[in-house]
Design a protein around this motif. Structure first.
Motif, mmCIF file in Angstrom:
data_model
loop_
_atom_site.group_PDB
_atom_site.id
_atom_site.type_symbol
_atom_site.label_atom_id
_atom_site.label_comp_id
_atom_site.label_asym_id
_atom_site.label_seq_id
_atom_site.Cartn_x
_atom_site.Cartn_y
_atom_site.Cartn_z
ATOM 1 N N HIS A 195 0.756 -1.209 -0.318
ATOM 2 C CA HIS A 195 0.029 -0.046 -0.012
ATOM 3 C C HIS A 195 0.689 1.139 0.080
ATOM 4 N N ASP A 196 1.836 1.094 0.895
ATOM 5 C CA ASP A 196 2.650 2.541 1.067
ATOM 6 C C ASP A 196 3.622 2.710 -0.088
ATOM 7 N N LEU A 197 4.077 1.751 -0.464
ATOM 8 C CA LEU A 197 5.251 1.846 -1.568
ATOM 9 C C LEU A 197 4.988 1.645 -2.920
ATOM 10 N N VAL A 198 4.461 0.337 -3.086
ATOM 11 C CA VAL A 198 4.246 -0.248 -4.656
ATOM 12 C C VAL A 198 2.978 0.584 -5.142
ATOM 13 N N ILE A 199 1.852 0.814 -4.642
ATOM 14 C CA ILE A 199 0.579 1.349 -5.085
ATOM 15 C C ILE A 199 1.050 2.935 -5.498
ATOM 16 N N GLN A 200 1.944 3.390 -4.540
ATOM 17 C CA GLN A 200 2.124 4.902 -4.627
ATOM 18 C C GLN A 200 3.011 5.006 -5.990
ATOM 19 N N ARG A 201 4.014 4.039 -5.944
ATOM 20 C CA ARG A 201 4.872 4.267 -7.160
ATOM 21 C C ARG A 201 4.222 4.188 -8.470
ATOM 22 N N LEU A 233 -1.748 0.219 -15.744
ATOM 23 C CA LEU A 233 -1.372 0.524 -14.352
ATOM 24 C C LEU A 233 -2.596 0.578 -13.395
ATOM 25 N N ASP A 234 -3.610 1.121 -13.906
ATOM 26 C CA ASP A 234 -4.820 1.218 -12.819
ATOM 27 C C ASP A 234 -5.322 -0.053 -12.394
ATOM 28 N N GLU A 235 -5.448 -1.022 -13.488
ATOM 29 C CA GLU A 235 -5.782 -2.408 -13.147
ATOM 30 C C GLU A 235 -4.791 -2.993 -12.251
ATOM 31 N N THR A 236 -3.772 -2.679 -12.214
ATOM 32 C CA THR A 236 -2.493 -3.268 -11.365
ATOM 33 C C THR A 236 -2.774 -2.824 -10.141
ATOM 34 N N ILE A 237 -3.061 -1.538 -9.749
ATOM 35 C CA ILE A 237 -3.375 -1.161 -8.579
ATOM 36 C C ILE A 237 -4.684 -1.706 -8.030
ATOM 37 N N ARG A 238 -5.615 -1.857 -8.826
ATOM 38 C CA ARG A 238 -6.722 -2.539 -8.329
ATOM 39 C C ARG A 238 -6.539 -3.754 -7.869
ATOM 40 N N GLU A 239 -5.735 -4.756 -8.592
ATOM 41 C CA GLU A 239 -5.558 -6.169 -8.195
ATOM 42 C C GLU A 239 -4.399 -6.218 -7.011
ATOM 43 N N ILE A 240 -3.588 -5.189 -6.789
ATOM 44 C CA ILE A 240 -2.821 -5.152 -5.516
ATOM 45 C C ILE A 240 -3.777 -4.941 -4.299
ATOM 46 N N GLN A 242 -6.728 -5.639 -4.029
ATOM 47 C CA GLN A 242 -7.279 -7.083 -3.647
ATOM 48 C C GLN A 242 -6.200 -7.685 -3.164
ATOM 49 N N THR A 243 -5.386 -7.857 -3.371
ATOM 50 C CA THR A 243 -4.297 -8.718 -2.788
ATOM 51 C C THR A 243 -4.039 -8.248 -1.228
ATOM 52 N N ILE A 244 -4.079 -6.970 -0.827
ATOM 53 C CA ILE A 244 -4.157 -6.420 0.450
ATOM 54 C C ILE A 244 -5.357 -6.993 1.109
ATOM 55 N N PHE A 245 -6.493 -6.836 0.549
ATOM 56 C CA PHE A 245 -7.540 -7.436 1.116
ATOM 57 C C PHE A 245 -7.568 -8.890 1.620
ATOM 58 N N MET A 279 -9.642 -12.207 -9.240
ATOM 59 C CA MET A 279 -10.974 -11.719 -8.513
ATOM 60 C C MET A 279 -10.787 -10.114 -8.095
ATOM 61 N N ARG A 280 -11.992 -9.438 -8.445
ATOM 62 C CA ARG A 280 -11.676 -8.297 -7.840
ATOM 63 C C ARG A 280 -13.103 -7.591 -7.223
ATOM 64 N N PHE A 281 -12.782 -6.711 -6.267
ATOM 65 C CA PHE A 281 -14.076 -6.321 -5.720
ATOM 66 C C PHE A 281 -13.919 -4.604 -5.798
#
Length: 386
Positions: A195-201, A233-240, A242-245, A279-281
């Motif tokens: 959340h703090d590093l990968v998504i922000q980059r 990139l937007d899709e990758t952020i959404r998948e990440i 989901q992985t966090i959840f 899987m995406r929410f």
């Protein structure tokens, strides 16, 4: 007289020899259990080892370890012995009135004769030894003998071993909880870094690409490529996300949350299909879907994935669960052979999906993704919480 005295001495020596052998078996069994604990063996293996060791040192024909459930009932965890013959089977619910149930409730050793369990063989004698700590009973060790005489010889050493087994199980439980805590801590760290590093980059990279495409004399082809890169990139952020959840879902046991139930269904279906669906929410699924609607949603997802597994021949499957203002939308998209132009039969799983949606006041749609193939299933029902 001399002959009788010599016979008495011989008998006593034989008894002492047997006690010595029993003590040696006891110490050897305790050492094996300790080694298993030091090797961080799974608690299931430790319990199986305790059952085997107890049966051997007591000279019993059957050893059963029963563990309590949260509701206070008892289930068989392991049954060991040549005469077990699959009875009782693991998971068998112990009757409350049985000798094992009585030992659990009374916290005292209980005995019975001509005993059997779950339609298994009849044993001449059985001893149920509760595994008791200061504040609770963590289980029951039951030993059964075909001959009553054998039970008298082995019971004393078995009682001592049961106390050692109690300590071993407590240590195994504590060890398991420490390992679970370590995994949760590691999951929290990974989720925090994502959340703090990968998504922000990734977000910053997307902003940079968008700013690059503005005010520049770029060819339409380059602009299209930049736009596609930003979308990826937007899709990758959404998948990440989901992985966090998913990282915060329980390690074992059923999940009570809607997300957890849906993720578990996807995981089970993926194992059957030989591929793992994406899987995406979208939206607050857990807060928006009540228990009754969640049951329908899980059933619809299961039916949709079963249909993909049976007919689609897909290599990729994507599942989206979306919360809208008044509706809950389930979308399942695959890259398989596409839908049958003649539609689906009245008795198929797709017909069941359509009927389920209509019963809830919703809609069901099935469409071909492209001329090459692929199918998109959309199951939409009103949100009862709105």
């Amino acid at each position: 007289m001399a002959l009788a005295a010599a016979a008495a001495v011989a008998i006593e020596n034989a008894r002492l020899f047997e006690r010595t052998r029993s003590g040696e078996r006891w110490h050897r069994a305790a050492a094996e259990v300790s080694e298993a604990l030091l090797a961080h063996s799974p608690i299931g293996e430790v319990i199986a080892l305790i059952a085997t060791s107890a049966r051997e040192i007591a000279g019993a024909d059957l050893a059963v370890v029963a563990l309590p459930n949260p509701d206070g009932t008892l289930d068989v965890e392991v049954a060991e012995g040549e005469k077990a013959a699959g009875h009782p089977s693991p998971g068998y619910r112990i009757p409350v009135e049985s000798v094992i149930g009585r030992a659990f409730s009374s916290r005292k050793n209980e005995f019975d004769f001509d005993w059997s369990l779950e339609g298994g063989p009849v044993f001449s004698a059985v001893a149920a030894l509760p595994l008791v700590t200061i504040d609770r009973v963590i289980g029951v060790l039951a030993l059964a003998w075909s001959s009553p005489g054998d039970s008298r010889e082995g019971l004393q050493v078995a009682e001592s071993f049961a106390k050692q087994a109690t300590v071993s199980l407590v240590l195994a439980e504590a060890q398991q909880e420490q390992e679970r805590l370590a995994v949760f801590q590691d999951r929290d760290r990974i989720a925090r870094d994502l959340h703090d590093l990968v998504i922000q980059r990734l977000f910053a990279t997307g902003m940079l690409l968008q700013s690059t495409s503005r005010g520049q004399n770029l060819s339409p082809e380059v602009e299209e490529r930049l736009s596609r890169a930003v979308d990826e990139l937007d899709e990758t952020i959404r998948e990440i996300r989901q992985t966090i959840f998913a990282l915060h879902e329980p390690l074992t046991g059923p999940s009570t949350g809607v997300r957890g139930r849906l993720l578990n269904e996807v995981s089970l279906s993926g194992a059957a299909m030989g591929l793992q669906p994406g899987m995406r929410f979208v939206g607050p699924v857990d807060a928006s879907v009540d228990d009754a609607l969640a049951d329908h949603l899980v059933a619809a997802l299961r039916e949709a994935l079963v249909n993909v597994a049976k007919h689609a021949k897909a290599k990729k499957v994507d599942v989206i669960v979306m919360v809208k203002e008044t509706n809950i939308v389930l979308s399942v998209t695959d890259d398989g052979v596409g839908i049958n132009p003649d539609g689906f039969s009245a008795h198929s799983g797709l017909a069941n999906l359509s009927a389920r949606a209509q019963d809830l006041g919703g809609t069901f749609a099935l469409e071909r993704v492209s001329a090459e193939g692929g199918t998109r299933l959309v199951w939409q029902v009103p949100n009862s919480n709105t």
